[in-house]
Design an enzyme around this catalytic site. Sequence first.
Site, PDB file in Angstrom:
ATOM      1  N   LYS A 127      -3.488   7.954  -4.316  1.00  0.00           N
ATOM      2  CA  LYS A 127      -4.394   7.196  -5.177  1.00  0.00           C
ATOM      3  C   LYS A 127      -4.346   5.726  -4.776  1.00  0.00           C
ATOM      4  O   LYS A 127      -3.282   5.114  -4.719  1.00  0.00           O
ATOM      5  CB  LYS A 127      -4.009   7.335  -6.650  1.00  0.00           C
ATOM      6  N   ILE A 128      -5.526   5.188  -4.523  1.00  0.00           N
ATOM      7  CA  ILE A 128      -5.668   3.799  -4.096  1.00  0.00           C
ATOM      8  C   ILE A 128      -6.623   3.100  -5.056  1.00  0.00           C
ATOM      9  O   ILE A 128      -7.711   3.626  -5.333  1.00  0.00           O
ATOM     10  CB  ILE A 128      -6.245   3.711  -2.666  1.00  0.00           C
TER      11      ILE A 128
END
EC number: 2.2.1.2
Length: 223
Positions: free
Chosen positions: A86-87
Amino acid sequence: MKIFLDTANIDEIRTGVNWGIVDGVTTNPTLISKEAVNGKKYGDIIREILKIVDGPVSVEVVSTKYEGMVEEARKIHGLGDNAVVKIPMTEDGLRAIKTLSSEHINTNCTLVFNPIQALLAAKAGATYVSPFVGRLDDIGEDGMQIIDMIRTIFNNYIIKTQILVASIRNPIHVLRSAVIGADVVTVPFNVLKSLMKHPKTDEGLAKFLEDWKKVSPDGKLIL
Protein backbone atom coordinates in the site's frame (compact mmCIF):
# COMPACT_ATOMS: atom_id res chain seq x y z
CA MET A 1 -16.82 -8.70 -7.10
CA LYS A 2 -14.19 -9.73 -4.60
CA ILE A 3 -14.57 -9.12 -0.88
CA PHE A 4 -11.54 -8.30 1.24
CA LEU A 5 -11.53 -8.04 5.03
CA ASP A 6 -10.20 -4.76 6.41
CA THR A 7 -8.54 -5.89 9.63
CA ALA A 8 -5.34 -7.19 11.17
CA ASN A 9 -7.17 -9.27 13.78
CA ILE A 10 -6.18 -12.90 13.33
CA ASP A 11 -9.41 -14.33 14.78
CA GLU A 12 -11.55 -12.20 12.47
CA ILE A 13 -9.47 -13.22 9.47
CA ARG A 14 -9.66 -16.93 10.30
CA THR A 15 -13.43 -16.68 10.74
CA GLY A 16 -13.93 -14.87 7.44
CA VAL A 17 -11.74 -17.34 5.58
CA ASN A 18 -13.63 -20.27 7.12
CA TRP A 19 -16.91 -18.77 5.92
CA GLY A 20 -15.51 -19.06 2.39
CA ILE A 21 -16.31 -15.49 1.37
CA VAL A 22 -13.05 -13.62 2.00
CA ASP A 23 -10.82 -13.17 -1.04
CA GLY A 24 -8.10 -11.08 0.60
CA VAL A 25 -7.17 -8.72 3.43
CA THR A 26 -6.23 -5.06 3.72
CA THR A 27 -4.31 -3.64 6.66
CA ASN A 28 -2.88 -0.29 7.65
CA PRO A 29 -0.62 0.93 10.46
CA THR A 30 -3.63 1.81 12.65
CA LEU A 31 -5.17 -1.66 12.35
CA ILE A 32 -1.87 -3.40 13.02
CA SER A 33 -1.08 -1.19 16.02
CA LYS A 34 -4.28 -2.48 17.67
CA GLU A 35 -2.98 -6.05 17.40
CA ALA A 36 0.65 -5.35 18.31
CA VAL A 37 0.23 -6.23 21.99
CA ASN A 38 1.74 -8.79 24.33
CA GLY A 39 5.04 -8.80 22.50
CA LYS A 40 3.56 -9.26 19.03
CA LYS A 41 5.67 -7.54 16.41
CA TYR A 42 4.55 -5.89 13.17
CA GLY A 43 6.32 -8.41 10.96
CA ASP A 44 5.01 -11.39 12.91
CA ILE A 45 1.42 -10.23 12.52
CA ILE A 46 1.82 -9.74 8.77
CA ARG A 47 3.51 -13.12 8.28
CA GLU A 48 0.68 -14.85 10.14
CA ILE A 49 -1.95 -13.14 8.01
CA LEU A 50 -0.10 -14.07 4.81
CA LYS A 51 -0.15 -17.71 5.87
CA ILE A 52 -3.88 -17.72 6.62
CA VAL A 53 -5.01 -15.92 3.47
CA ASP A 54 -4.39 -17.28 -0.01
CA GLY A 55 -5.43 -14.05 -1.70
CA PRO A 56 -3.86 -10.57 -1.71
CA VAL A 57 -2.86 -8.98 1.60
CA SER A 58 -2.23 -5.23 1.50
CA VAL A 59 0.52 -3.96 3.80
CA GLU A 60 1.24 -0.25 4.02
CA VAL A 61 4.58 1.52 3.96
CA VAL A 62 5.19 4.11 6.67
CA SER A 63 7.82 6.20 4.92
CA THR A 64 6.66 9.35 3.16
CA LYS A 65 9.72 9.72 0.92
CA TYR A 66 10.32 7.92 -2.35
CA GLU A 67 13.51 6.13 -1.35
CA GLY A 68 12.03 4.94 1.94
CA MET A 69 8.81 3.78 0.29
CA VAL A 70 10.67 1.71 -2.27
CA GLU A 71 12.97 0.18 0.36
CA GLU A 72 10.03 -0.75 2.62
CA ALA A 73 8.02 -2.01 -0.34
CA ARG A 74 10.73 -4.45 -1.36
CA LYS A 75 10.84 -5.80 2.19
CA ILE A 76 7.06 -6.21 2.26
CA HIS A 77 7.14 -7.93 -1.12
CA GLY A 78 9.71 -10.34 0.26
CA LEU A 79 7.30 -11.52 2.97
CA GLY A 80 5.18 -13.50 0.53
CA ASP A 81 3.96 -13.76 -3.04
CA ASN A 82 0.50 -12.54 -2.01
CA ALA A 83 1.79 -9.39 -0.29
CA VAL A 84 0.55 -6.17 -1.90
CA VAL A 85 2.26 -2.89 -1.01
CA LYS A 86 0.00 0.00 0.00
CA ILE A 87 1.38 3.34 -1.13
CA PRO A 88 -0.23 6.71 -0.31
CA MET A 89 -1.48 8.99 -3.08
CA THR A 90 1.33 11.56 -3.03
CA GLU A 91 3.96 12.75 -5.50
CA ASP A 92 6.55 10.47 -3.95
CA GLY A 93 3.95 7.72 -3.80
CA LEU A 94 3.26 7.88 -7.53
CA ARG A 95 6.95 7.77 -8.26
CA ALA A 96 7.34 4.75 -5.98
CA ILE A 97 4.40 2.99 -7.65
CA LYS A 98 6.03 3.50 -11.05
CA THR A 99 9.31 2.00 -9.83
CA LEU A 100 7.64 -0.92 -8.09
CA SER A 101 5.45 -1.62 -11.11
CA SER A 102 8.59 -1.94 -13.25
CA GLU A 103 9.83 -4.54 -10.73
CA HIS A 104 6.53 -6.46 -10.97
CA ILE A 105 5.62 -5.67 -7.36
CA ASN A 106 1.87 -5.34 -6.81
CA THR A 107 0.75 -2.04 -5.32
CA ASN A 108 -2.41 -0.59 -3.80
CA CYS A 109 -2.61 3.20 -4.03
CA THR A 110 -4.39 4.27 -0.86
CA LEU A 111 -6.03 7.47 0.38
CA VAL A 112 -7.66 8.23 -2.96
CA PHE A 113 -10.46 10.79 -2.73
CA ASN A 114 -11.23 11.81 -6.32
CA PRO A 115 -11.31 10.22 -9.79
CA ILE A 116 -8.28 12.11 -11.09
CA GLN A 117 -6.12 10.74 -8.28
CA ALA A 118 -7.30 7.26 -9.26
CA LEU A 119 -6.42 7.90 -12.90
CA LEU A 120 -2.93 9.12 -11.99
CA ALA A 121 -2.33 6.07 -9.79
CA ALA A 122 -3.43 3.80 -12.64
CA LYS A 123 -1.13 5.58 -15.08
CA ALA A 124 1.76 5.06 -12.65
CA GLY A 125 1.02 1.33 -12.72
CA ALA A 126 -0.93 0.65 -9.52
CA THR A 127 -2.48 -2.81 -9.27
CA TYR A 128 -5.32 -1.41 -7.14
CA VAL A 129 -6.65 2.05 -6.30
CA SER A 130 -8.46 2.50 -2.98
CA PRO A 131 -11.03 5.33 -2.93
CA PHE A 132 -12.25 6.07 0.62
CA VAL A 133 -16.03 6.40 0.34
CA GLY A 134 -16.96 6.58 4.03
CA ARG A 135 -14.63 9.46 4.76
CA LEU A 136 -16.14 11.40 1.86
CA ASP A 137 -19.63 10.72 3.21
CA ASP A 138 -18.43 12.08 6.56
CA ILE A 139 -17.81 15.51 5.04
CA GLY A 140 -21.11 15.66 3.18
CA GLU A 141 -20.01 14.29 -0.19
CA ASP A 142 -21.41 11.23 -1.95
CA GLY A 143 -18.47 8.85 -1.72
CA MET A 144 -20.04 6.33 -4.07
CA GLN A 145 -20.30 8.90 -6.84
CA ILE A 146 -16.54 8.87 -7.30
CA ILE A 147 -16.61 5.08 -7.64
CA ASP A 148 -19.06 5.49 -10.51
CA MET A 149 -16.81 8.09 -12.17
CA ILE A 150 -13.66 6.00 -11.71
CA ARG A 151 -15.43 2.98 -13.23
CA THR A 152 -16.45 5.06 -16.24
CA ILE A 153 -12.94 6.45 -16.74
CA PHE A 154 -11.31 3.05 -16.44
CA ASN A 155 -13.83 1.55 -18.87
CA ASN A 156 -13.29 4.41 -21.34
CA TYR A 157 -9.58 3.74 -21.57
CA ILE A 158 -9.55 -0.02 -20.88
CA ILE A 159 -7.50 0.52 -17.71
CA LYS A 160 -6.71 -2.74 -15.94
CA THR A 161 -6.07 -1.24 -12.48
CA GLN A 162 -8.65 -2.67 -10.08
CA ILE A 163 -11.02 -0.44 -8.11
CA LEU A 164 -10.83 -1.43 -4.44
CA VAL A 165 -13.54 0.42 -2.53
CA ALA A 166 -12.35 1.28 0.98
CA SER A 167 -13.65 3.04 4.10
CA ILE A 168 -16.89 1.08 3.81
CA ARG A 169 -19.31 1.72 6.65
CA ASN A 170 -22.43 -0.28 5.80
CA PRO A 171 -24.01 -2.88 3.49
CA ILE A 172 -25.37 -0.16 1.18
CA HIS A 173 -21.79 0.80 0.29
CA VAL A 174 -21.18 -2.83 -0.66
CA LEU A 175 -24.39 -3.06 -2.69
CA ARG A 176 -23.73 0.14 -4.61
CA SER A 177 -20.14 -0.93 -5.28
CA ALA A 178 -21.39 -4.17 -6.81
CA VAL A 179 -24.00 -2.39 -8.94
CA ILE A 180 -21.44 0.11 -10.22
CA GLY A 181 -18.98 -2.65 -11.05
CA ALA A 182 -16.15 -2.14 -8.56
CA ASP A 183 -13.62 -4.96 -8.63
CA VAL A 184 -13.17 -5.26 -4.86
CA VAL A 185 -14.67 -4.00 -1.62
CA THR A 186 -12.76 -4.16 1.64
CA VAL A 187 -14.98 -4.27 4.71
CA PRO A 188 -14.58 -4.31 8.50
CA PHE A 189 -15.58 -7.55 10.20
CA ASN A 190 -18.82 -6.11 11.59
CA VAL A 191 -19.94 -5.06 8.11
CA LEU A 192 -19.03 -8.48 6.71
CA LYS A 193 -21.28 -10.11 9.32
CA SER A 194 -24.11 -7.68 8.63
CA LEU A 195 -24.10 -8.62 4.93
CA MET A 196 -25.49 -12.04 5.88
CA LYS A 197 -28.32 -10.72 8.03
CA HIS A 198 -31.96 -10.07 7.16
CA PRO A 199 -34.88 -10.25 9.61
CA LYS A 200 -36.96 -12.21 7.09
CA THR A 201 -34.23 -14.85 6.89
CA ASP A 202 -34.36 -15.32 10.68
CA GLU A 203 -38.16 -15.29 10.63
CA GLY A 204 -38.33 -17.86 7.83
CA LEU A 205 -35.82 -20.19 9.47
CA ALA A 206 -37.68 -20.08 12.78
CA LYS A 207 -40.94 -20.94 10.97
CA PHE A 208 -39.38 -23.87 9.09
CA LEU A 209 -37.92 -25.33 12.29
CA GLU A 210 -41.20 -24.87 14.16
CA ASP A 211 -43.10 -26.70 11.41
CA TRP A 212 -40.50 -29.47 11.25
CA LYS A 213 -41.02 -30.31 14.91
CA LYS A 214 -44.54 -31.42 13.96
CA VAL A 215 -42.87 -34.17 11.92
CA SER A 216 -39.84 -34.78 14.14
CA PRO A 217 -40.36 -33.72 17.79
CA ASP A 218 -36.63 -33.79 18.53
CA GLY A 219 -35.91 -31.70 15.44
CA LYS A 220 -33.60 -34.25 13.85
CA LEU A 221 -33.55 -35.11 10.17
CA ILE A 222 -33.94 -38.85 9.74
CA LEU A 223 -33.50 -40.25 6.23
